[in-house]
Scaffold this motif. Structure first.
Motif, mmCIF file in Angstrom:
data_model
loop_
_atom_site.group_PDB
_atom_site.id
_atom_site.type_symbol
_atom_site.label_atom_id
_atom_site.label_comp_id
_atom_site.label_asym_id
_atom_site.label_seq_id
_atom_site.Cartn_x
_atom_site.Cartn_y
_atom_site.Cartn_z
ATOM 1 N N ASN A 59 39.230 30.614 35.427
ATOM 2 C CA ASN A 59 40.461 30.936 36.157
ATOM 3 C C ASN A 59 41.371 31.714 35.196
ATOM 4 O O ASN A 59 41.682 31.253 34.102
ATOM 5 C CB ASN A 59 41.144 29.673 36.664
ATOM 6 N N GLN A 60 41.741 32.911 35.591
ATOM 7 C CA GLN A 60 42.458 33.820 34.706
ATOM 8 C C GLN A 60 43.663 34.432 35.417
ATOM 9 O O GLN A 60 43.702 34.502 36.652
ATOM 10 C CB GLN A 60 41.536 34.963 34.253
ATOM 11 N N GLN A 61 44.613 34.895 34.619
ATOM 12 C CA GLN A 61 45.670 35.757 35.155
ATOM 13 C C GLN A 61 45.503 37.142 34.534
ATOM 14 O O GLN A 61 45.433 37.277 33.313
ATOM 15 C CB GLN A 61 47.073 35.238 34.829
ATOM 16 N N ILE A 81 39.759 33.758 39.991
ATOM 17 C CA ILE A 81 38.699 32.905 39.465
ATOM 18 C C ILE A 81 37.423 33.734 39.493
ATOM 19 O O ILE A 81 37.043 34.252 40.551
ATOM 20 C CB ILE A 81 38.511 31.628 40.301
ATOM 21 N N ASN A 116 46.245 36.351 39.994
ATOM 22 C CA ASN A 116 45.558 35.104 39.659
ATOM 23 C C ASN A 116 44.164 35.139 40.270
ATOM 24 O O ASN A 116 44.016 35.317 41.487
ATOM 25 C CB ASN A 116 46.337 33.899 40.196
ATOM 26 N N ASP A 146 43.656 35.093 44.213
ATOM 27 C CA ASP A 146 44.736 34.326 44.814
ATOM 28 C C ASP A 146 45.969 35.229 44.881
ATOM 29 O O ASP A 146 45.853 36.388 45.220
ATOM 30 C CB ASP A 146 44.991 33.060 44.002
#
Length: 219
Positions: free
Chosen positions: A165-167, A106, A104, A212
């Protein structure tokens, strides 16, 4: 019958334990995996673990050197001063078996001159693979002895360039490597053998990446 039930329960407990042992989550509450940190700004950038996240920041490109060291996609063709900034660890996975990594993140901005991505098969700063991208293209790169020895480029059409914000997901299955952003497969490559468990993050240009949780899954 009672003995059979006890044995069956014990077997089930063992199976569950083995399943959970094949997954590890990095929360950045502590630097348990030994990520390379650089708190003082260098010629490249900084990587800092604090308050449960890792922040990776690269400086803007040296314009005089940039034309020499970058190709058409903006990817540095040689590892050198003011090209890119990276941080890495050695992941708790066996790269010779199928695995998945979920991250996770950003990112600061999707732009032509700001690149970020996921490094893997990392031996050292001059030998690794990476999936890296900007606002219009993703590139799979292979560096050997500090030189870019292979790359595959592919265009990207982002559904929402303002969603930062990406996964990210890296999936290795047999001879296939796949990279996903928010469950969208954006590149797949074949026949790239993996030898090293080193994994990390790559930024180029004036880019910031906040990382994260990371989940390592041995499939």
């Amino acid at each position: 019958m009672k003995k059979f039930k006890i044995i069956l329960c014990l077997t089930a407990i063992c199976v569950v334990s083995n399943v959970y042992a094949r997954s590890f989550i990095e929360t950045f509450d502590a630097n348990s995996l030994g990520w390379t940190e650089c708190a003082v700004e260098s010629n490249y950038g900084t990587a800092i673990i604090d308050k449960g996240v890792m922040t990776v920041t690269s400086k803007g490109e040296n314009k005089g050197l940039g034309a020499l060291l970058t190709g058409l996609s903006g990817i540095p063709t040689q590892v050198g001063m003011n090209t890119f900034f990276e941080t890495h660890c050695y992941a708790p996975i066996n790269v010779n078996e199928p695995f998945e990594v979920k991250v996770n993140v950003i990112i600061d901005k999707l732009a032509h001159d700001r690149i970020c991505g996921l490094m893997f098969n990392y031996k050292d700063g001059g030998n690794f693979y990476a999936f890296v991208f900007n606002e219009e293209m993703i590139t799979f790169v292979r560096y050997e002895n500090n030189v870019l020895v292979g790359s595959i480029d592919q265009g990207i059409k982002w559904q929402n360039k303002k969603k930062l914000n990406q996964q990210w997901r890296l999936v290795s299955e047999g001879d296939m490597l796949s990279f996903y952003v928010d469950d969208m497969e954006i590149m797949k490559v074949r026949y790239m053998p993996l030898d090293y468990a080193g994994l990390g993050f790559y930024t180029f240009g004036k880019q910031k990446l906040i990382v994260d949780d990371i989940e390592f899954i041995q499939m």
